[in-house]
Design a protein around this motif. Sequence first.
Motif, PDB file in Angstrom:
ATOM      1  N   GLU A   1       0.854  -1.302   0.024  1.00 49.58           N
ATOM      2  CA  GLU A   1       0.182  -0.029   0.098  1.00 49.58           C
ATOM      3  C   GLU A   1       1.015   1.254  -0.114  1.00 49.58           C
ATOM      4  O   GLU A   1       2.172   1.038  -0.005  1.00 49.58           O
ATOM      5  CB  GLU A   1      -1.035  -0.070   1.175  1.00 49.58           C
ATOM      6  CG  GLU A   1      -0.350  -0.154   2.449  1.00 49.58           C
ATOM      7  CD  GLU A   1      -0.187   1.189   3.379  1.00 49.58           C
ATOM      8  OE1 GLU A   1      -1.058   1.804   3.380  1.00 49.58           O
ATOM      9  OE2 GLU A   1       1.013   1.657   3.296  1.00 49.58           O
TER      10      GLU A   1
ATOM     11  N   THR B   1       0.786   4.487   2.031  1.00 51.40           N
ATOM     12  CA  THR B   1       0.769   5.225   3.207  1.00 51.40           C
ATOM     13  C   THR B   1       2.078   5.121   4.069  1.00 51.40           C
ATOM     14  O   THR B   1       2.754   6.162   4.249  1.00 51.40           O
ATOM     15  CB  THR B   1      -0.309   4.981   4.269  1.00 51.40           C
ATOM     16  OG1 THR B   1      -1.723   4.879   3.546  1.00 51.40           O
ATOM     17  CG2 THR B   1      -0.348   6.050   5.312  1.00 51.40           C
TER      18      THR B   1
ATOM     19  N   GLU C   1      -2.919 -12.259  -2.423  1.00 43.95           N
ATOM     20  CA  GLU C   1      -4.473 -12.698  -1.913  1.00 43.95           C
ATOM     21  C   GLU C   1      -5.077 -13.802  -2.993  1.00 43.95           C
ATOM     22  O   GLU C   1      -4.242 -13.976  -4.288  1.00 43.95           O
ATOM     23  CB  GLU C   1      -5.377 -11.306  -2.198  1.00 43.95           C
ATOM     24  CG  GLU C   1      -4.947 -10.318  -1.069  1.00 43.95           C
ATOM     25  CD  GLU C   1      -6.048  -9.168  -0.952  1.00 43.95           C
ATOM     26  OE1 GLU C   1      -6.864  -9.484  -0.072  1.00 43.95           O
ATOM     27  OE2 GLU C   1      -6.016  -8.134  -1.662  1.00 43.95           O
TER      28      GLU C   1
ATOM     29  N   TYR D   1      -4.686   3.274  11.954  1.00 49.57           N
ATOM     30  CA  TYR D   1      -5.765   4.354  11.905  1.00 49.57           C
ATOM     31  C   TYR D   1      -6.428   4.867  13.259  1.00 49.57           C
ATOM     32  O   TYR D   1      -6.237   4.159  14.240  1.00 49.57           O
ATOM     33  CB  TYR D   1      -7.031   3.650  11.240  1.00 49.57           C
ATOM     34  CG  TYR D   1      -6.864   3.651   9.982  1.00 49.57           C
ATOM     35  CD1 TYR D   1      -6.673   4.463   9.061  1.00 49.57           C
ATOM     36  CD2 TYR D   1      -6.656   2.464   9.156  1.00 49.57           C
ATOM     37  CE1 TYR D   1      -6.367   4.707   7.539  1.00 49.57           C
ATOM     38  CE2 TYR D   1      -6.590   2.213   7.999  1.00 49.57           C
ATOM     39  CZ  TYR D   1      -6.495   3.235   7.176  1.00 49.57           C
ATOM     40  OH  TYR D   1      -6.222   3.394   5.714  1.00 49.57           O
TER      41      TYR D   1
ATOM     42  N   VAL E   1     -14.375   0.654  -3.236  1.00 50.69           N
ATOM     43  CA  VAL E   1     -13.649   1.446  -4.080  1.00 50.69           C
ATOM     44  C   VAL E   1     -12.372   2.004  -3.828  1.00 50.69           C
ATOM     45  O   VAL E   1     -11.172   2.165  -4.339  1.00 50.69           O
ATOM     46  CB  VAL E   1     -14.483   2.254  -5.170  1.00 50.69           C
ATOM     47  CG1 VAL E   1     -13.654   3.025  -6.232  1.00 50.69           C
ATOM     48  CG2 VAL E   1     -15.600   1.271  -5.670  1.00 50.69           C
TER      49      VAL E   1
END
Length: 425
Positions: free
Chosen positions: A84, A86, A114, A262, A281
């Motif tokens: 990802e 971040t 996956e 988070y 999405v």
Amino acid sequence: MTFEPLRSPAGTHDVLWPQSARWERIIGDFADRARLYGYKLLITPVIEDARLFSRGFGDASDVVGKEMYVFEDRGGRTLALRPEGTASVVRAYIQHRPATPWKVWYLTPAFRYERPQAGRYRQHHQIGVEALGVDSPEQDAEIIDLAMGTIRAAGLSDIELLVNSMGCEVCRPVYEGVLRAFLAENVHAMCDYHREHWSEVPLRVLDCKTGECRAVTDSAPRISEHLCDACMTAFDTVQTELQVLGITYTLEHRLVRGFDYYTRTTFEIISHSLNASQNAVGGGGRYNGLSEILSGPPTPGIGFGIGLERLLVACDSEGAVEWHDPGVDVYIAELGRDTEVSLLAHQLRNAGYSVERSYENKSLKAQLRYAGRLGARIALIIGDREIAEREVILKPLVSKDEQFTVGWDRVIQETGRWLEKWKKQ
Ligand code: HAM
């Protein structure tokens, strides 16, 4: 010896034109839109020290535990293909210490091992932003606004924005205790996996999409009822801001997302035209503690990532295919060879017109057929006579107008005049 032709690895794919033209349009729109919101492009390596992700996401996350591509390079370093965007942005921030607020956008491949299926791949691509240095609910709403605008501009309308607050280091542990006690009473009703594993990270049970776990978590205590005053005030302001911006949203108390970093605002934009098990999405949220987890200075942050493949699959299933082939402005049909043709193509392109030519001396008929396939608007026909006379035959292809001869020095001007004329019609 002959070999079987090789194929791209499972869960990865090639993006050929015209699909790639849709990507180009979405990425171009996102770059423009991100600029309007004050974000600058950041490019970071696709490989990172694997510890960046295990520290950043938590070892118990699925991405680290089951999905990360980790390998040892020839120098014995343990690297990972980025799953990802971040963590790499925060790593770059800590490394370079740019002045805050630091607002960046990116386009990146992301790798997760996956089980491949429609809308889930081992290499997918994300467009995203990260804003570091400010902890303000107004910024949270602004980021959500940017994500929604990007998704709507791609043509999607059957979407829903889910928002939640994950609390902070003060109130989250209190809530986790309450949730743990509730789940301990309901272990028997959970899915097979969570009956075994629920206590490792109780919050993950909220994220579980199985019917059993959803039935359990329907009546689970909600984090919104356990937020501290500061988190509650921030979350209220985010919602007021969203209302002011005219963005409708649904409060989803189970939206905990897959990474441990988070804090406070989290959000996801789901498409109702996708299968519920992977209908997100895009998603994102605040991560005020991530810089410190990665040994950087305390720095709040928030961002989102939108999956390009998911976005396009959703556009297709909504029937929102908003793209048409712009075609080619000029096709040069050459019946003979002369370096002047190369110069003309060069000049036309530099004047801003798209140009194709055949390079091979095929028959005029074959060349014009090819021009038709390319959607060319004008054919410039150049044979030996035209070269000798320094002329070109200009043949309009999108109207019934007769072809005519133009002097070499006026070709660019005449081409522009015809293209403009059609544009206005
Ligand atoms: P994420 O929810 O894991 O968040 O991924 C963002 C988006 O990438 C998802 O909503 C989905 O559209 C797409 N995506 C994820 N995994 C796959 C896959 N295997 N195949 C196809 N598409 C996929 C993040 O990655 C966070 N970094 C977002 C963020 C940015 N949070 C704060 N800043």
